[in-house]
Scaffold this motif. Structure first.
Motif, PDB file in Angstrom:
ATOM      1  N   ASP A  96       0.822  -1.210   0.000  1.00 58.69           N
ATOM      2  CA  ASP A  96       0.000   0.000   0.000  1.00 58.69           C
ATOM      3  C   ASP A  96       0.859   1.265   0.000  1.00 58.69           C
ATOM      4  OD1 ASP A  96      -2.747   1.259   0.359  1.00 58.69           O
ATOM      5  OD2 ASP A  96      -1.700   2.075   2.097  1.00 58.69           O
ATOM      6  N   SER A  97       1.965   1.246   0.737  1.00 59.50           N
ATOM      7  CA  SER A  97       2.781   2.459   0.857  1.00 59.50           C
ATOM      8  C   SER A  97       3.946   2.464  -0.127  1.00 59.50           C
ATOM      9  CB  SER A  97       3.307   2.595   2.289  1.00 59.50           C
ATOM     10  OG  SER A  97       4.052   1.439   2.672  1.00 59.50           O
ATOM     11  N   ALA A  98       4.887   1.532   0.026  1.00 62.17           N
ATOM     12  CA  ALA A  98       6.122   1.558  -0.754  1.00 62.17           C
ATOM     13  C   ALA A  98       5.905   1.252  -2.229  1.00 62.17           C
ATOM     14  CB  ALA A  98       7.128   0.572  -0.169  1.00 62.17           C
ATOM     15  N   VAL A  99       4.869   0.471  -2.553  1.00 68.20           N
ATOM     16  CA  VAL A  99       4.600   0.148  -3.957  1.00 68.20           C
ATOM     17  C   VAL A  99       3.534   1.076  -4.530  1.00 68.20           C
ATOM     18  CG1 VAL A  99       3.847  -1.620  -5.577  1.00 68.20           C
ATOM     19  CG2 VAL A  99       5.281  -2.254  -3.629  1.00 68.20           C
ATOM     20  N   TRP A 100       2.324   1.018  -3.972  1.00 69.63           N
ATOM     21  CA  TRP A 100       1.222   1.828  -4.492  1.00 69.63           C
ATOM     22  C   TRP A 100       1.528   3.315  -4.360  1.00 69.63           C
ATOM     23  CZ3 TRP A 100      -3.995  -0.144  -5.615  1.00 69.63           C
ATOM     24  CH2 TRP A 100      -4.909   0.866  -5.946  1.00 69.63           C
ATOM     25  N   GLY A 101       2.050   3.726  -3.195  1.00 67.85           N
ATOM     26  CA  GLY A 101       2.336   5.137  -2.953  1.00 67.85           C
ATOM     27  C   GLY A 101       1.219   5.837  -2.203  1.00 67.85           C
ATOM     28  N   GLN A 102       0.478   5.071  -1.374  1.00 69.20           N
ATOM     29  CA  GLN A 102      -0.627   5.659  -0.614  1.00 69.20           C
ATOM     30  C   GLN A 102      -0.259   5.790   0.856  1.00 69.20           C
ATOM     31  OE1 GLN A 102      -3.397   7.119  -0.279  1.00 69.20           O
ATOM     32  NE2 GLN A 102      -4.243   7.282  -2.341  1.00 69.20           N
ATOM     33  N   VAL A 103      -1.144   6.478   1.593  1.00 67.99           N
ATOM     34  CA  VAL A 103      -0.828   6.845   2.971  1.00 67.99           C
ATOM     35  C   VAL A 103      -1.881   6.337   3.944  1.00 67.99           C
ATOM     36  CG1 VAL A 103      -2.008   9.079   2.852  1.00 67.99           C
ATOM     37  CG2 VAL A 103       0.032   8.809   4.343  1.00 67.99           C
ATOM     38  N   ASP A 104      -2.501   5.194   3.627  1.00 74.15           N
ATOM     39  CA  ASP A 104      -3.585   4.671   4.461  1.00 74.15           C
ATOM     40  C   ASP A 104      -3.133   4.305   5.867  1.00 74.15           C
ATOM     41  OD1 ASP A 104      -5.916   4.386   2.441  1.00 74.15           O
ATOM     42  OD2 ASP A 104      -4.229   3.480   1.416  1.00 74.15           O
ATOM     43  N   LEU A 105      -1.865   3.999   6.032  1.00 76.62           N
ATOM     44  CA  LEU A 105      -1.397   3.615   7.359  1.00 76.62           C
ATOM     45  C   LEU A 105      -1.434   4.793   8.331  1.00 76.62           C
ATOM     46  CD1 LEU A 105      -0.299   1.356   9.105  1.00 76.62           C
ATOM     47  CD2 LEU A 105       2.009   1.935   8.352  1.00 76.62           C
ATOM     48  N   LEU A 106      -1.342   6.016   7.832  1.00 75.69           N
ATOM     49  CA  LEU A 106      -1.302   7.180   8.720  1.00 75.69           C
ATOM     50  C   LEU A 106      -2.600   7.323   9.508  1.00 75.69           C
ATOM     51  CD1 LEU A 106       0.076   9.682   9.822  1.00 75.69           C
ATOM     52  CD2 LEU A 106      -0.700  10.941   7.794  1.00 75.69           C
ATOM     53  N   HIS A 107      -3.730   7.383   8.821  1.00 73.60           N
ATOM     54  CA  HIS A 107      -4.982   7.531   9.573  1.00 73.60           C
ATOM     55  C   HIS A 107      -5.330   6.241  10.318  1.00 73.60           C
ATOM     56  CE1 HIS A 107      -6.657   5.805   5.797  1.00 73.60           C
ATOM     57  NE2 HIS A 107      -7.618   5.347   6.558  1.00 73.60           N
ATOM     58  N   SER A 108      -4.872   5.089   9.794  1.00 68.54           N
ATOM     59  CA  SER A 108      -5.149   3.815  10.474  1.00 68.54           C
ATOM     60  C   SER A 108      -4.464   3.761  11.835  1.00 68.54           C
ATOM     61  CB  SER A 108      -4.688   2.649   9.604  1.00 68.54           C
ATOM     62  OG  SER A 108      -5.368   2.625   8.368  1.00 68.54           O
ATOM     63  N   ILE A 109      -3.194   4.160  11.888  1.00 64.86           N
ATOM     64  CA  ILE A 109      -2.475   4.102  13.161  1.00 64.86           C
ATOM     65  C   ILE A 109      -2.996   5.151  14.126  1.00 64.86           C
ATOM     66  CG2 ILE A 109      -0.556   5.701  12.739  1.00 64.86           C
ATOM     67  CD1 ILE A 109      -0.196   2.156  14.146  1.00 64.86           C
ATOM     68  N   LEU A 110      -3.451   6.298  13.621  1.00 63.89           N
ATOM     69  CA  LEU A 110      -4.061   7.314  14.479  1.00 63.89           C
ATOM     70  C   LEU A 110      -5.383   6.806  15.057  1.00 63.89           C
ATOM     71  CD1 LEU A 110      -3.347  10.538  12.374  1.00 63.89           C
ATOM     72  CD2 LEU A 110      -2.379   9.993  14.619  1.00 63.89           C
ATOM     73  N   MET A 111      -6.169   6.105  14.242  1.00 68.39           N
ATOM     74  CA  MET A 111      -7.403   5.496  14.734  1.00 68.39           C
ATOM     75  C   MET A 111      -7.100   4.490  15.837  1.00 68.39           C
ATOM     76  SD  MET A 111      -9.087   4.885  10.962  1.00 68.39           S
ATOM     77  CE  MET A 111     -10.478   3.849  11.457  1.00 68.39           C
TER      78      MET A 111
END
Length: 417
Positions: free
Chosen positions: A143-158
């Motif tokens: 999701d991050s290193a390949v796709w280039g998205q930032v979904d982990l940011l809001h996920s870890i904040l949640m």
């Protein structure tokens, strides 16, 4: 796994393990980022937004760039990252490490936070295993290193906001505000958090946790409103990042392997405003299914006698995955919060390791086929079926928790330390 005697030597060994794991996690992500360009469309927008923030400021970026459809927190981070690269004379390019490096750094910070969150595991072997599943999780890395998205940011904040409910309600509110200022999807866990605070208020007659949480939540929003109000872009920011983002894509499924991917006989490309039965549109039927899931999860929370953190994590994981599986218009990446919560549930309940493993597999393959532009009924239906089974298993685990309970649980020892 056998127990390890806790001692200074064990702590040193574990510290070395964490350092090596962080190094490996960083190197693997850098190699993936270099090898695969990923989803250039998303990254191209991010780079464009970065330049807009650098040139016009955060408030001005929303005023002049109508393509921005993310809340301001990540936009602000992009602006600071762009300033740093500009200072170093580095040109940012979509699909290259120059852009993805900020995502890799977010991943590494998240891993450090998980190391801290697993500190309560007495068995060093099991703790090392849980951290490993998170740090080198192929779905999260894709999701991050390949796709280039930032979904982990809001996920870890949640995740931090939910865990902080039990003993740090002020920080829980602040972190949940940050999560919503990162992505609107963070609102998914609001029913879990809201019910918890109500149970504390009603059963324990404790007003302080609720007041602290509301105060913490209000702080970042008040500052955000003041800032964007002063720049004259508050209305545009709210509209672009929140209200216009809902219902923008009207397909039954936006490449998400959920019930709308042929499971219930609906082609995923069907417009979700079409009626399905009794005059109810697919979109509204999906909302009804999600509402039913919320009710079931709330009943679990009301009757559960499990450890408070275990209960909150299980409820949040199930709700996040229900959000991915049941409504229409869901993108493939919306499953990331469910995976993050599930990976932390196994700290408390090892039986959830199966769910974590299966979700890692289906989410990884879902991302891969979308990146390869190869989404077909033939190569996707098995993922949708596995995901349905995982969701049933999650609710089955909640049901067993309710079944073991004879009366509503009494919430204990709540309040900020």
């Amino acid at each position: 796994m056998s127990e390890i005697t806790v001692g200074s030597a064990d702590k040193r060994t574990f510290t070395i393990y964490v350092i090596l794991l962080l190094f490996c996690a960083g190197v693997v992500r850098l190699l993936l980022a270099e090898q695969y360009s990923g989803f250039i469309s998303d990254q191209g927008l991010f780079v464009q937004w970065m330049e807009s923030v650098r040139e016009n400021g955060l408030g001005g970026a929303f005023a002049v760039n109508g393509s921005i459809n993310y809340p301001p927190l990540f936009l602000g981070m992009l602006g600071l990252y762009g300033d740093l690269l500009h200072l170093l004379g580095i040109s940012t390019q979509a699909g290259a490490v120059s852009f993805k490096f900020i995502l890799i750094m977010i991943d590494l910070v998240a891993i450090l936070l998980v190391v801290r969150l697993t500190a309560g595991i007495a068995n060093y072997n099991w703790r090392a295993f849980v951290i490993l599943l998170f740090a080198l999780n192929p779905a999260l890395m894709t999701d991050s290193a390949v796709w280039g998205q930032v979904d982990l940011l809001h996920s870890i904040l949640m995740l931090l906001a939910v865990i902080g409910l039990t003993n740090r309600p002020l920080w829980s509110g602040i972190l949940f505000a940050f999560a919503l200022l990162t992505k609107f999807q963070a609102i998914t866990v609001l029913p879990v958090m809201g019910l918890w605070l109500l149970l504390i208020l009603i059963r324990e007659k404790q007003y302080r946790p609720l007041l602290l949480w509301v105060s913490g939540f209000a702080g970042p929003w008040i500052l955000t409103i003041i800032y964007f109000g002063a720049t004259g872009s508050l209305t545009k920011m709210i509209r672009q990042a929140y209200t216009d983002a809902v219902g923008f894509y009207s397909s039954a499924s936006m490449n998400a392997m959920n019930i709308w991917f042929h499971i219930i006989g609906v082609d995923p490309g069907t417009n979700d405003t079409q009626t399905i039965a009794a005059g109810i549109s697919m979109r509204n039927f999906g909302f009804l299914l999600l509402f039913a899931a919320v009710i079931g999860i709330c009943l679990y929370m009301y009757y559960s006698r499990e450890d408070r953190t275990t209960m909150l994590l299980k409820a949040s994981a199930t709700l996040c995955f229900s959000f991915f599986m049941l409504p229409t218009e869901i993108h493939e990446r919306y499953s990331i919060p469910a995976l993050v919560f599930t990976l932390l549930v196994i700290k408390h309940d090892k039986q959830w390791t199966w769910s974590a493993g299966l979700l890692t597999l289906t989410i990884l393959m879902n991302l891969v086929i979308v990146l390869n532009n190869d989404v077909t009924a033939g190569n996707g239906i098995w993922m949708a079926i596995v995901n349905v089974l995982v969701l049933i298993g999650m609710f089955g685990s909640l049901w067993m928790g309710v079944k073991r309970s004879c009366k509503p649980s009494v919430v204990k020892e709540v309040g900020e330390r």
